[in-house]
Design a protein around this motif. Structure first.
Motif, mmCIF file in Angstrom:
data_model
loop_
_atom_site.group_PDB
_atom_site.id
_atom_site.type_symbol
_atom_site.label_atom_id
_atom_site.label_comp_id
_atom_site.label_asym_id
_atom_site.label_seq_id
_atom_site.Cartn_x
_atom_site.Cartn_y
_atom_site.Cartn_z
ATOM 1 N N PRO A 42 -18.522 75.220 27.834
ATOM 2 C CA PRO A 42 -18.042 76.314 28.689
ATOM 3 C C PRO A 42 -16.854 75.898 29.546
ATOM 4 C CG PRO A 42 -20.441 76.236 28.721
ATOM 5 C CD PRO A 42 -19.984 75.011 27.974
ATOM 6 N N TRP B 157 -20.224 85.821 28.757
ATOM 7 C CA TRP B 157 -21.185 85.118 27.902
ATOM 8 C C TRP B 157 -20.997 83.611 28.001
ATOM 9 C CZ3 TRP B 157 -20.196 82.459 23.081
ATOM 10 C CH2 TRP B 157 -21.368 82.020 22.443
ATOM 11 N N VAL B 158 -19.744 83.169 27.975
ATOM 12 C CA VAL B 158 -19.473 81.734 28.072
ATOM 13 C C VAL B 158 -19.968 81.186 29.401
ATOM 14 C CG1 VAL B 158 -17.626 80.010 28.251
ATOM 15 C CG2 VAL B 158 -17.555 81.736 26.447
ATOM 16 N N TYR C 191 -24.027 80.947 27.246
ATOM 17 C CA TYR C 191 -23.590 80.099 26.137
ATOM 18 C C TYR C 191 -24.130 78.686 26.302
ATOM 19 C CZ TYR C 191 -20.104 77.378 23.437
ATOM 20 O OH TYR C 191 -19.473 76.510 22.586
ATOM 21 N N ASP C 192 -24.848 78.199 25.297
ATOM 22 C CA ASP C 192 -25.428 76.847 25.325
ATOM 23 C C ASP C 192 -24.961 76.106 24.074
ATOM 24 O OD1 ASP C 192 -26.912 74.537 25.299
ATOM 25 O OD2 ASP C 192 -28.805 75.507 25.817
ATOM 26 N N PRO C 193 -23.843 75.377 24.147
ATOM 27 C CA PRO C 193 -23.314 74.726 22.947
ATOM 28 C C PRO C 193 -24.228 73.660 22.372
ATOM 29 C CG PRO C 193 -22.103 74.039 24.903
ATOM 30 C CD PRO C 193 -22.982 75.163 25.324
ATOM 31 N N MET D 200 -20.737 79.649 16.441
ATOM 32 C CA MET D 200 -20.535 79.997 17.848
ATOM 33 C C MET D 200 -20.136 81.464 17.992
ATOM 34 S SD MET D 200 -17.457 78.642 20.291
ATOM 35 C CE MET D 200 -17.098 79.431 21.862
ATOM 36 N N ARG E 269 -22.979 83.846 17.052
ATOM 37 C CA ARG E 269 -23.983 83.946 18.098
ATOM 38 C C ARG E 269 -23.502 84.877 19.212
ATOM 39 N NH1 ARG E 269 -28.239 80.941 19.006
ATOM 40 N NH2 ARG E 269 -28.370 81.363 16.762
ATOM 41 N N TYR E 270 -22.229 84.771 19.577
ATOM 42 C CA TYR E 270 -21.701 85.716 20.563
ATOM 43 C C TYR E 270 -21.769 87.142 20.025
ATOM 44 C CZ TYR E 270 -18.453 88.573 23.165
ATOM 45 O OH TYR E 270 -17.902 89.613 23.875
#
Length: 234
Positions: free
Chosen positions: A116, A203-204, A208-210, A185, A188-189
């Protein structure tokens, strides 16, 4: 064994090339660019494409490529590979200074989704640079793809589908390889967008969980071997 020999040969070449202060060192730099960084293939196809009227994307440009890019009116070159002791980078620095273009080093990764904090920093950088601009990685396929996708959403407010189209096989991107985590990624968004209608920046920042996303992603073995071992993508 071959990989270790190639790395050792590259290290010896870098030591002899140095800072390109003599004609012989400059000749070694050209050799390094062509054969160690695979620019010989980029002379055939640079993978140069317009993203929007203000942005281009490409593979690693040579000094000759940069002269043609400057002629397109490009003011800023965004290097998604980052600063490094590499003839391609040293020659790029030199060419950008000579041509009056600003070189911005902003490394992204091709096999890990950006954090993020990295997305936020990329957003800030895009707001600050002078346009038109060009972003590039080594091959113009993966990091240039996610960079272009982020640019379209963050700076131009384009739909997610347009951003996702920047990660496509026509640019050399293979979504079933390890670099497909970048597609994952955005997918998922897309799920969150359809369910909640949340904007990408929100969202980021909030959902957002990378790390979890990377752990869930499954790459194909054949495509990954093609990208990592045969195409030798960074």
């Amino acid at each position: 064994m071959m990989k270790r020999w190639t790395r050792a040969a590259g290290d010896r070449l870098k030591r002899r090339r140095g800072t390109m202060a003599t004609p012989w060192q400059r000749a070694l730099a050209r050799f390094e660019l062509l054969f160690m960084d695979h620019a010989v293939f980029r002379h055939i196809k640079l993978n140069l494409h317009p993203v929007s009227p203000r942005m281009w994307r490409s593979a690693q440009p040579s000094p000759g490529h940069l002269a043609r890019i400057a002629a397109l009116g490009v003011k800023t070159v965004i290097n998604l590979r980052g600063a490094r002791d590499c003839a391609a980078y040293l020659l790029e620095q030199e060419a950008c200074r000579r041509l009056g273009m600003t070189l911005v080093d902003f490394p992204l990764t091709s096999r890990e989704p950006p954090s993020p904090e990295r997305v936020a920093a990329f957003d800030r950088m895009l707001r600050e640079i002078e346009y038109p601009a060009l972003m590039h990685c080594k091959s113009g396929a993966d990091r240039a793809g996610i960079g272009a996708a982020l640019y379209l959403m963050l700076q131009e407010g384009r739909p997610l589908a347009e951003a996702q189209a920047q990660l496509h096989w026509k640019f050399g991107h293979l979504r079933h390889s390890r670099t497909g985590v970048l597609d994952f990624m955005l997918e998922r968004y897309g799920q969150v967008l359809r369910r909640e209608g949340v904007g990408f920046r929100d969202w980021v920042r909030r959902g957002y969980d990378p790390l979890a996303l990377r752990a869930e992603f499954q790459a194909g073995r054949f495509s990954s071997a093609l990208v990592d071992r045969i195409l030798r993508r960074e």
